[in-house]
Design a protein around this motif. Structure first.
Motif, PDB file in Angstrom:
ATOM      1  N   LYS A 132       8.705  -1.901  -0.131  1.00  0.00           N
ATOM      2  CA  LYS A 132       8.921  -2.350  -1.501  1.00  0.00           C
ATOM      3  C   LYS A 132       7.916  -3.439  -1.846  1.00  0.00           C
ATOM      4  CE  LYS A 132      12.301  -5.109  -2.502  1.00  0.00           C
ATOM      5  NZ  LYS A 132      13.631  -5.732  -2.709  1.00  0.00           N
ATOM      6  N   ILE A 133       7.717  -3.629  -3.139  1.00  0.00           N
ATOM      7  CA  ILE A 133       6.901  -4.727  -3.633  1.00  0.00           C
ATOM      8  C   ILE A 133       7.828  -5.916  -3.844  1.00  0.00           C
ATOM      9  CG2 ILE A 133       5.424  -5.555  -5.490  1.00  0.00           C
ATOM     10  CD1 ILE A 133       4.113  -3.377  -3.820  1.00  0.00           C
ATOM     11  N   HIS A 134       7.587  -6.993  -3.129  1.00  0.00           N
ATOM     12  CA  HIS A 134       8.467  -8.155  -3.183  1.00  0.00           C
ATOM     13  C   HIS A 134       8.066  -9.101  -4.313  1.00  0.00           C
ATOM     14  CE1 HIS A 134      10.483  -7.364   0.741  1.00  0.00           C
ATOM     15  NE2 HIS A 134       9.355  -6.732   0.978  1.00  0.00           N
ATOM     16  N   ASP A 135       9.066  -9.666  -4.969  1.00  0.00           N
ATOM     17  CA  ASP A 135       8.803 -10.564  -6.093  1.00  0.00           C
ATOM     18  C   ASP A 135       7.921 -11.747  -5.689  1.00  0.00           C
ATOM     19  OD1 ASP A 135      10.242  -9.003  -7.828  1.00  0.00           O
ATOM     20  OD2 ASP A 135      12.093 -10.180  -7.658  1.00  0.00           O
ATOM     21  N   GLN A 136       8.129 -12.255  -4.472  1.00  0.00           N
ATOM     22  CA  GLN A 136       7.361 -13.430  -4.056  1.00  0.00           C
ATOM     23  C   GLN A 136       5.877 -13.104  -3.829  1.00  0.00           C
ATOM     24  OE1 GLN A 136       9.841 -12.021  -2.286  1.00  0.00           O
ATOM     25  NE2 GLN A 136       9.528 -12.191  -0.064  1.00  0.00           N
ATOM     26  N   ASP A 137       5.541 -11.816  -3.812  1.00  0.00           N
ATOM     27  CA  ASP A 137       4.142 -11.417  -3.603  1.00  0.00           C
ATOM     28  C   ASP A 137       3.412 -11.093  -4.905  1.00  0.00           C
ATOM     29  OD1 ASP A 137       4.628 -11.647  -0.895  1.00  0.00           O
ATOM     30  OD2 ASP A 137       4.967  -9.507  -0.590  1.00  0.00           O
ATOM     31  N   ARG A 138       4.084 -11.243  -6.037  1.00  0.00           N
ATOM     32  CA  ARG A 138       3.493 -10.833  -7.306  1.00  0.00           C
ATOM     33  C   ARG A 138       2.203 -11.601  -7.628  1.00  0.00           C
ATOM     34  NH1 ARG A 138       6.474  -7.747 -11.088  1.00  0.00           N
ATOM     35  NH2 ARG A 138       5.320  -8.776 -12.760  1.00  0.00           N
ATOM     36  N   ASP A 139       2.186 -12.905  -7.344  1.00  0.00           N
ATOM     37  CA  ASP A 139       0.986 -13.697  -7.631  1.00  0.00           C
ATOM     38  C   ASP A 139      -0.200 -13.218  -6.801  1.00  0.00           C
ATOM     39  OD1 ASP A 139       2.374 -15.163  -9.469  1.00  0.00           O
ATOM     40  OD2 ASP A 139       2.652 -16.921  -8.190  1.00  0.00           O
ATOM     41  N   ILE A 140       0.067 -12.938  -5.512  1.00  0.00           N
ATOM     42  CA  ILE A 140      -0.984 -12.412  -4.630  1.00  0.00           C
ATOM     43  C   ILE A 140      -1.468 -11.066  -5.164  1.00  0.00           C
ATOM     44  CG2 ILE A 140      -1.394 -11.403  -2.340  1.00  0.00           C
ATOM     45  CD1 ILE A 140      -1.333 -14.260  -1.942  1.00  0.00           C
ATOM     46  N   LEU A 141      -0.539 -10.215  -5.515  1.00  0.00           N
ATOM     47  CA  LEU A 141      -0.904  -8.884  -6.000  1.00  0.00           C
ATOM     48  C   LEU A 141      -1.635  -8.945  -7.337  1.00  0.00           C
ATOM     49  CD1 LEU A 141       2.245  -6.906  -4.902  1.00  0.00           C
ATOM     50  CD2 LEU A 141      -0.112  -6.241  -4.422  1.00  0.00           C
ATOM     51  N   PHE A 142      -1.276  -9.892  -8.179  1.00  0.00           N
ATOM     52  CA  PHE A 142      -1.972 -10.038  -9.455  1.00  0.00           C
ATOM     53  C   PHE A 142      -3.450 -10.363  -9.215  1.00  0.00           C
ATOM     54  CE2 PHE A 142      -3.198 -12.401 -13.335  1.00  0.00           C
ATOM     55  CZ  PHE A 142      -2.903 -11.425 -14.275  1.00  0.00           C
ATOM     56  N   LYS A 143      -3.708 -11.260  -8.270  1.00  0.00           N
ATOM     57  CA  LYS A 143      -5.096 -11.593  -7.939  1.00  0.00           C
ATOM     58  C   LYS A 143      -5.817 -10.380  -7.372  1.00  0.00           C
ATOM     59  CE  LYS A 143      -4.284 -16.483  -6.862  1.00  0.00           C
ATOM     60  NZ  LYS A 143      -4.317 -17.515  -5.794  1.00  0.00           N
ATOM     61  N   LEU A 144      -5.190  -9.713  -6.415  1.00  0.00           N
ATOM     62  CA  LEU A 144      -5.826  -8.568  -5.763  1.00  0.00           C
ATOM     63  C   LEU A 144      -6.066  -7.428  -6.741  1.00  0.00           C
ATOM     64  CD1 LEU A 144      -3.804  -8.583  -2.410  1.00  0.00           C
ATOM     65  CD2 LEU A 144      -6.262  -9.003  -2.640  1.00  0.00           C
ATOM     66  N   CYS A 145      -5.092  -7.138  -7.577  1.00  0.00           N
ATOM     67  CA  CYS A 145      -5.255  -6.037  -8.531  1.00  0.00           C
ATOM     68  C   CYS A 145      -6.372  -6.333  -9.526  1.00  0.00           C
ATOM     69  CB  CYS A 145      -3.940  -5.782  -9.272  1.00  0.00           C
ATOM     70  SG  CYS A 145      -2.668  -5.001  -8.251  1.00  0.00           S
ATOM     71  N   THR A 169      -2.283  -5.743   5.813  1.00  0.00           N
ATOM     72  CA  THR A 169      -2.948  -4.473   6.106  1.00  0.00           C
ATOM     73  C   THR A 169      -2.488  -3.366   5.180  1.00  0.00           C
ATOM     74  OG1 THR A 169      -3.142  -5.109   8.437  1.00  0.00           O
ATOM     75  CG2 THR A 169      -3.443  -2.774   7.910  1.00  0.00           C
ATOM     76  N   SER A 170      -1.186  -3.262   4.973  1.00  0.00           N
ATOM     77  CA  SER A 170      -0.673  -2.191   4.109  1.00  0.00           C
ATOM     78  C   SER A 170      -1.191  -2.350   2.690  1.00  0.00           C
ATOM     79  CB  SER A 170       0.861  -2.171   4.130  1.00  0.00           C
ATOM     80  OG  SER A 170       1.395  -3.416   3.739  1.00  0.00           O
ATOM     81  N   LEU A 171      -1.282  -3.577   2.199  1.00  0.00           N
ATOM     82  CA  LEU A 171      -1.798  -3.782   0.844  1.00  0.00           C
ATOM     83  C   LEU A 171      -3.268  -3.396   0.740  1.00  0.00           C
ATOM     84  CD1 LEU A 171      -0.138  -7.116  -0.346  1.00  0.00           C
ATOM     85  CD2 LEU A 171       0.414  -4.773  -1.024  1.00  0.00           C
ATOM     86  N   MET A 172      -4.061  -3.759   1.733  1.00  0.00           N
ATOM     87  CA  MET A 172      -5.485  -3.403   1.682  1.00  0.00           C
ATOM     88  C   MET A 172      -5.681  -1.892   1.786  1.00  0.00           C
ATOM     89  SD  MET A 172      -7.161  -6.087   0.982  1.00  0.00           S
ATOM     90  CE  MET A 172      -8.878  -5.623   1.279  1.00  0.00           C
ATOM     91  N   LYS A 173      -4.785  -1.221   2.465  1.00  0.00           N
ATOM     92  CA  LYS A 173      -4.860   0.242   2.528  1.00  0.00           C
ATOM     93  C   LYS A 173      -4.486   0.866   1.188  1.00  0.00           C
ATOM     94  CE  LYS A 173      -4.087   0.929   7.490  1.00  0.00           C
ATOM     95  NZ  LYS A 173      -3.172   1.474   8.531  1.00  0.00           N
ATOM     96  N   LEU A 174      -3.506   0.272   0.515  1.00  0.00           N
ATOM     97  CA  LEU A 174      -3.013   0.849  -0.731  1.00  0.00           C
ATOM     98  C   LEU A 174      -3.894   0.501  -1.931  1.00  0.00           C
ATOM     99  CD1 LEU A 174       0.811   0.136  -0.281  1.00  0.00           C
ATOM    100  CD2 LEU A 174      -0.313   2.365  -0.136  1.00  0.00           C
ATOM    101  N   LEU A 175      -4.416  -0.710  -1.966  1.00  0.00           N
ATOM    102  CA  LEU A 175      -5.134  -1.167  -3.157  1.00  0.00           C
ATOM    103  C   LEU A 175      -6.384  -0.345  -3.443  1.00  0.00           C
ATOM    104  CD1 LEU A 175      -4.621  -4.969  -2.639  1.00  0.00           C
ATOM    105  CD2 LEU A 175      -4.067  -3.750  -4.751  1.00  0.00           C
ATOM    106  N   ARG A 176      -7.018   0.184  -2.422  1.00  0.00           N
ATOM    107  CA  ARG A 176      -8.225   0.982  -2.664  1.00  0.00           C
ATOM    108  C   ARG A 176      -7.889   2.280  -3.408  1.00  0.00           C
ATOM    109  NH1 ARG A 176      -9.375   2.753   3.685  1.00  0.00           N
ATOM    110  NH2 ARG A 176      -7.264   3.484   4.083  1.00  0.00           N
ATOM    111  N   LEU A 177      -6.610   2.666  -3.403  1.00  0.00           N
ATOM    112  CA  LEU A 177      -6.207   3.906  -4.066  1.00  0.00           C
ATOM    113  C   LEU A 177      -6.155   3.770  -5.583  1.00  0.00           C
ATOM    114  CD1 LEU A 177      -3.288   4.996  -1.690  1.00  0.00           C
ATOM    115  CD2 LEU A 177      -5.699   5.666  -1.578  1.00  0.00           C
ATOM    116  N   ILE A 178      -6.027   2.541  -6.092  1.00  0.00           N
ATOM    117  CA  ILE A 178      -5.895   2.388  -7.545  1.00  0.00           C
ATOM    118  C   ILE A 178      -7.249   2.525  -8.248  1.00  0.00           C
ATOM    119  CG2 ILE A 178      -3.875   0.911  -7.262  1.00  0.00           C
ATOM    120  CD1 ILE A 178      -5.568  -1.486  -8.062  1.00  0.00           C
TER     121      ILE A 178
END
Length: 220
Positions: free
Chosen positions: A50-63, A95-104
């Motif tokens: 799942k995408i955790h709420d506490q990771d949203r800021d990190i994901l916003f930067k990465l996305c 690791t899982s995020l770096m694997k997934l982010l390249r898909l977008i």
């Protein structure tokens, strides 16, 4: 993977629309991207992902980095020419995020994800050719930097990943080739492990994005 436009991803019977095309520019929707990442994560890692709420800021930067939103990246103090150094405690999802982010961004040049320990194992078997091989123009994400052992070839020790980072730095300067890294180490630990010279080059090579040290282990 079938693709109509960069922001529309079709896989089998599923269609993911990550934003809207406005003129010749894509306006991405962060929530749609998160939904796509959550769906792909469950396909890849199981229904507990799942995408955790506490990771949203990190994901916003990465996305924003991966979709190359220049305005947001300037505001977030990120350089689109540099790679990503994603740090955080064990199990926080690097690791899982770096694997997934390249898909977008299927229209962008992909990067391979290679465990740092595998690089050292290759060095122990093949020697300095391994370091030379990573001096090519491929985009790479070295995973779990800092857990790899010291390299040893014909009785001589070598800080293999330190040498490769120096080599990738030259590629970055001369050819704008990107490198990404995930690591459990903080800045001080990286300097202790690889030395001041490598740490200095890393500042020029990477945008540092760090999970909180208190981030929970999501694998438990």
């Amino acid at each position: 993977m079938k693709q109509i436009q960069p922001h529309i991803i079709i896989e089998d019977d599923r269609k993911y629309v990550l934003g809207e095309l406005k003129g010749n520019k894509i306006s991405y929707d962060f929530e749609r991207i998160l939904n796509y990442l959550a769906d792909k994560g469950q396909q890849e890692y199981g229904t507990l992902f799942k995408i955790h709420d506490q990771d949203r800021d990190i994901l916003f930067k990465l996305c924003n980095y991966f979709i190359k939103d220049e305005a947001n990246c300037v505001r977030l103090n990120m350089d689109l020419n540099k790679g990503i150094l994603l740090s955080g405690p064990v199990g926080c999802g690097k690791t899982s995020l770096m694997k997934l982010l390249r898909l977008i961004v299927p229209h962008q040049k992909p990067y391979r994800i290679i465990p740092a320990r595998n690089v050292v194992f290759g060095f122990n078997h093949l020697g300095y050719k391994t370091i030379e091989d990573y001096g090519d123009s491929h985009y790479v994400c070295f995973d779990d930097l800092g857990v790899e052992p010291l390299g040893r070839y014909y009785g001589k020790d070598c800080n293999v990943m330190g040498e490769i980072i120096l080599s990738r730095y030259e590629l970055f300067l001369n050819h704008k080739v990107k490198t990404h890294i995930t690591t459990n180490l903080n800045a001080q630990e990286l300097e202790e492990r690889y030395g001041k010279r490598v740490r200095s080059r890393m500042r020029e090579l990477f945008n540092l994005i760090a999970f909180e040290t208190a981030s929970k282990d999501k694998r438990r």
